[in-house]
Design an enzyme around this catalytic site. Sequence first.
Site, short mmCIF file in Angstrom:
data_model
loop_
_atom_site.label_atom_id
_atom_site.label_comp_id
_atom_site.label_asym_id
_atom_site.label_seq_id
_atom_site.Cartn_x
_atom_site.Cartn_y
_atom_site.Cartn_z
CE LYS A 71 10.61 -10.00 7.43
NZ LYS A 71 11.09 -10.81 6.30
CG ASP A 107 12.62 -14.59 5.47
OD1 ASP A 107 11.57 -15.23 5.31
OD2 ASP A 107 12.65 -13.37 5.73
N1 LIG Z 1 9.12 -15.83 -1.11
C1 LIG Z 1 9.34 -15.26 0.06
O1 LIG Z 1 9.16 -15.87 1.10
C2 LIG Z 1 9.86 -13.86 0.11
C3 LIG Z 1 10.38 -13.36 1.31
C4 LIG Z 1 10.86 -12.04 1.32
C5 LIG Z 1 10.82 -11.28 0.17
N2 LIG Z 1 10.30 -11.79 -0.97
C6 LIG Z 1 10.31 -11.00 -2.22
O2 LIG Z 1 11.65 -10.69 -2.53
C7 LIG Z 1 11.79 -9.42 -3.14
C8 LIG Z 1 12.82 -8.59 -2.39
O3 LIG Z 1 12.37 -8.37 -1.07
P1 LIG Z 1 13.28 -7.64 0.05
O4 LIG Z 1 12.50 -7.68 1.31
O5 LIG Z 1 14.65 -8.18 0.05
O6 LIG Z 1 13.28 -6.13 -0.51
P2 LIG Z 1 14.39 -5.00 -0.34
O7 LIG Z 1 15.12 -5.16 0.95
O8 LIG Z 1 13.69 -3.73 -0.64
O9 LIG Z 1 15.43 -5.29 -1.54
C9 LIG Z 1 15.07 -5.13 -2.89
C10 LIG Z 1 16.18 -5.65 -3.77
O10 LIG Z 1 15.75 -5.57 -5.15
C11 LIG Z 1 16.67 -4.77 -5.89
N3 LIG Z 1 15.97 -4.02 -6.93
C12 LIG Z 1 14.81 -3.34 -6.81
N4 LIG Z 1 14.46 -2.80 -8.00
C13 LIG Z 1 15.44 -3.14 -8.89
C14 LIG Z 1 15.66 -2.89 -10.26
N5 LIG Z 1 14.79 -2.17 -10.98
N6 LIG Z 1 16.75 -3.41 -10.86
C15 LIG Z 1 17.63 -4.17 -10.14
N7 LIG Z 1 17.48 -4.44 -8.83
C16 LIG Z 1 16.40 -3.94 -8.20
C17 LIG Z 1 17.30 -3.85 -4.85
O11 LIG Z 1 18.52 -3.33 -5.36
P3 LIG Z 1 19.15 -1.95 -4.77
O12 LIG Z 1 19.83 -2.33 -3.50
O13 LIG Z 1 20.07 -1.51 -5.83
O14 LIG Z 1 17.99 -1.02 -4.54
C18 LIG Z 1 17.48 -4.83 -3.68
O15 LIG Z 1 18.57 -5.68 -3.87
C19 LIG Z 1 10.38 -8.84 -3.13
O16 LIG Z 1 9.81 -9.07 -4.40
C20 LIG Z 1 9.64 -9.64 -2.09
O17 LIG Z 1 8.25 -9.75 -2.34
C21 LIG Z 1 9.83 -13.06 -1.03
#
Ligand SMILES: NC(=O)c1ccc[n+]([C@@H]2O[C@H](COP(=O)([O-])OP(=O)(O)OC[C@H]3O[C@@H](n4cnc5c(N)ncnc54)[C@H](OP(=O)(O)O)[C@@H]3O)[C@@H](O)[C@H]2O)c1
Length: 289
Positions: A71, A107
Amino acid sequence: MKISGKTRVCAIIGDPVEHSLSPVMHNAAFKKLGLNLVYVAFTVTTKELKDAVLGARSLGLLGLNVTMPHKNAVMRYLDETDSTAKAIGAVNTILNDQGKLIGYNTDGNGAMRALKENGISTDGKKMLILGAGGAAKAIAFQAAREVEELVIVNRTSGKAEKLAEVLRKKFGNKVKGGALSVEVLKEELKTADILVNATSVGMHPDVNMSPVPSDLLRSDLSVMDIIYNPLETKLVADAKSVGAKVVSGLEMLLYQGAIAFEIWTNCPAPVEVMKRAALNKLAEQGVHH
Ligand SMILES: NC(=O)c1ccc[n+]([C@@H]2O[C@H](COP(=O)([O-])OP(=O)(O)OC[C@H]3O[C@@H](n4cnc5c(N)ncnc54)[C@H](OP(=O)(O)O)[C@@H]3O)[C@@H](O)[C@H]2O)c1
């Protein structure tokens, strides 16, 4: 569908992409509107990204969706990037406008449209976003334009504070960053109208986890979880059980796709058809309500 000499192609590029819901969603939409378009998925490694993007232009693809891990890196191969995508530092949609590749990020808008289509207005509201990763950042950039007050909290609090600082420069003091802790949640949720979980807490296989203790939820809070596997996370189930309005991650996925569809085709997206296709595919993959 009938493939002819005039059929144009849209595709998702990423690694991995085999489980993406985008092909079924977009192909269902193309079919519904009788458009001579087809959507496929291409696995593209980091090493091949440049060739893939230049190849898409040479082959006259109409549009691309871009997913992990490209991305950000894809931006350097585009002719133009829209200001929101530039600010977020991530592109998830590319339009090939007669040889000119233009990058967008749908998004954040997708998340805001998911709220509105589910009867949740952001105007004059306080929103609390959990997370400061890629998805949280995209949502926060769009939310900051619309809400009265925005609080971003994250496990790694420095990331939330940094994001809030960037947003304050653009949108003023209505944005605040902090730690994702029970104390902070307790305080912020007293006055929040909308809660958005943009962390991966509660995602399969950790389906019994929620980032928010259930006793902090209220019936007059609107809750969106952007996780779509499971379709109903523990957070969403907890929110439902106190009578709160809820929006699932499938809605955000649907509307970010709908906006990409509209960028490519200039036609309003047939969202119901796209939603049904996505739900059928999820069921095939064993993801149910
Ligand atoms: N519906 C949709 O269209 C859509 C689109 C994109 C993503 N998503 C979903 O959104 C989620 C995040 O995606 P992303 O791309 O933003 O991932 P990312 O960039 O890896 O970010 C992950 C986030 O989750 C937090 N996190 C992970 N494990 C944690 C824990 N055990 N306790 C507290 N916080 C935790 C991380 O905190 P730290 O910074 O402290 O690590 C960070 O803020 C995923 O589940 C993904 O499938 C959905």
